[in-house]
Design an enzyme around this catalytic site. Structure first.
Site, PDB file in Angstrom:
ATOM      1  N   CYS A  11      -4.972   5.868  -3.742  1.00 12.20           N
ATOM      2  CA  CYS A  11      -4.270   4.581  -3.741  1.00 12.20           C
ATOM      3  C   CYS A  11      -2.902   4.807  -4.367  1.00 12.20           C
ATOM      4  O   CYS A  11      -2.808   5.146  -5.553  1.00 12.20           O
ATOM      5  CB  CYS A  11      -5.056   3.540  -4.537  1.00 12.20           C
ATOM      6  SG  CYS A  11      -4.208   1.947  -4.686  1.00 12.20           S
ATOM      7  N   GLU A  67     -10.563  -0.249  -4.634  1.00 10.63           N
ATOM      8  CA  GLU A  67      -9.528  -1.106  -4.043  1.00 10.63           C
ATOM      9  C   GLU A  67     -10.100  -2.462  -3.663  1.00 10.63           C
ATOM     10  O   GLU A  67     -11.142  -2.549  -3.008  1.00 10.63           O
ATOM     11  CB  GLU A  67      -8.932  -0.439  -2.789  1.00 10.63           C
ATOM     12  CG  GLU A  67      -7.820   0.536  -3.102  1.00 10.63           C
ATOM     13  CD  GLU A  67      -6.945   0.803  -1.889  1.00 10.63           C
ATOM     14  OE1 GLU A  67      -6.400  -0.166  -1.316  1.00 10.63           O
ATOM     15  OE2 GLU A  67      -6.811   1.975  -1.508  1.00 10.63           O
ATOM     16  N   CYS A  82       0.859  -1.183   0.000  1.00 12.04           N
ATOM     17  CA  CYS A  82       0.000   0.000   0.000  1.00 12.04           C
ATOM     18  C   CYS A  82       0.897   1.235   0.000  1.00 12.04           C
ATOM     19  O   CYS A  82       1.630   1.472   0.964  1.00 12.04           O
ATOM     20  CB  CYS A  82      -0.925   0.009   1.222  1.00 12.04           C
ATOM     21  SG  CYS A  82      -1.910   1.513   1.359  1.00 12.04           S
ATOM     22  N   GLY A  86      -2.071   2.249  -7.003  1.00 15.87           N
ATOM     23  CA  GLY A  86      -2.959   2.513  -8.133  1.00 15.87           C
ATOM     24  C   GLY A  86      -2.502   3.706  -8.953  1.00 15.87           C
ATOM     25  O   GLY A  86      -2.586   3.709 -10.188  1.00 15.87           O
ATOM     26  N   HIS A  96      -3.408  -4.567 -10.629  1.00 15.79           N
ATOM     27  CA  HIS A  96      -4.205  -3.413 -11.039  1.00 15.79           C
ATOM     28  C   HIS A  96      -4.651  -3.561 -12.484  1.00 15.79           C
ATOM     29  O   HIS A  96      -3.876  -3.983 -13.341  1.00 15.79           O
ATOM     30  CB  HIS A  96      -3.395  -2.119 -10.914  1.00 15.79           C
ATOM     31  CG  HIS A  96      -3.085  -1.755  -9.509  1.00 15.79           C
ATOM     32  ND1 HIS A  96      -3.895  -0.946  -8.743  1.00 15.79           N
ATOM     33  CD2 HIS A  96      -2.048  -2.117  -8.705  1.00 15.79           C
ATOM     34  CE1 HIS A  96      -3.365  -0.819  -7.533  1.00 15.79           C
ATOM     35  NE2 HIS A  96      -2.247  -1.525  -7.489  1.00 15.79           N
TER      36      HIS A  96
END
Length: 277
Positions: A220, A211, A71, A223, A162
């Site tokens: 994110c 998410e 993360c 992301g 992703h």
């Protein structure tokens, strides 16, 4: 259990210092504390743990109790936590994650961390390593059908999977309807994080994020990085891009020199507390 609530651009987590606390059944605890009506309210739980291969280890549990490999917003906040609380005096840190060891550079003002740059590592583009079920070795602008509508996705892993989907207007996407359909689609064996990306120009992206295990989040980090990598692959942006998320902006660089992705952004402490578990 003592905890600290922190956020990176509104992507909020509950942090527990496992040098001082022991968290039994963290998957169950994550679900309980993440509830925004009956718990503390967060996108998940992050445990700050000792590491044998780095300065600290980060264990991430999503709001639904599932594990997350990495993360970007969460790791910046962890860096702020350990520095601000004098668990370290280093301004360059190594943090162990399920996606590998990540290097961080801390920008400090008045003895508090304000910004953090994270070496997010090399993007993974091979379809079977992301993973995405595909006949192609890479998934670039590949068709996927959701609710009888055809979209095109580009697949990238930043330690977690992703799918980047380009849209004319990010604000117009019904994320609560579309997000789960993408996340649980049969082509994604480990479920999927999804970015709906509007290209503003070659230096700026606007991104909304669904998410895996948490739903729509205000930001994110992985992301944002995946969105920039995908945009470079599709020749839509330069390699250094300002990524506008619902909670604020991140700067992402996909380095031509070493092939690694670097992300810079803020980290904020909200409050400390104690909860009976």
């Amino acid at each position: 259990m003592y905890f600290t609530k922190m956020h990176g651009l509104g992507n909020d987590y509950v942090y527990v210092n496992c040098f001082a606390e022991y968290v039994r059944e963290p998957d169950r605890i994550a679900k309980r504390i993440s509830d925004r009506h009956f718990g503390i309210g967060s996108d998940g739980l992050i445990l700050i743990c000792p590491s044998e291969k780095a300065d600290f280890k980060m264990e991430i549990y999503n709001a639904d109790g599932s594990r997350a490999e990495m993360c970007g917003n969460g790791i910046r906040c962890l860096a702020k936590y350990v520095y601000d609380r004098k668990m370290t005096r280093k301004k360059e840190l190594l943090i162990e994650t399920l996606a590998g060891v990540r290097k961080l550079w801390l920008q400090v003002s008045k003895d508090k961390v304000e910004q953090v740059t994270v070496d997010m590592g090399y993007p993974t583009l091979q379809a079977d390593k992301i993973p995405i079920i595909s006949e192609n070795s890479r998934v670039i602008q590949e068709k996927i059908t959701i609710h009888q509508t055809e979209y095109r996705m580009t697949g990238v892993s930043m330690g977690n999977p992703h799918a980047v989907v380009y849209v004319k207007r990010a604000a117009g996407i019904d994320l609560n309807r579309m997000g789960p359909e993408f996340e649980y689609h049969g082509r994604f064996p480990k479920r999927m994080n999804v970015e709906f990306v509007e290209v503003l120009d070659r230096m700026r992206l606007k991104v909304r994020v669904w998410e895996r295990g948490a739903g729509e989040t205000l930001a994110c980090g992985t992301g944002a990085c995946a969105s920039v990598v995908a945009s470079v692959l599709n020749d839509l942006t330069e390699r250094q891009v300002s990524v506008q998320l619902e909670g604020g902006e991140l700067t992402v660089l996909w380095s031509r020199e070493d092939g690694r992705v670097y992300m810079t952004g803020p980290a904020e402490t909200v409050y400390d507390g104690e909860i009976l578990i």
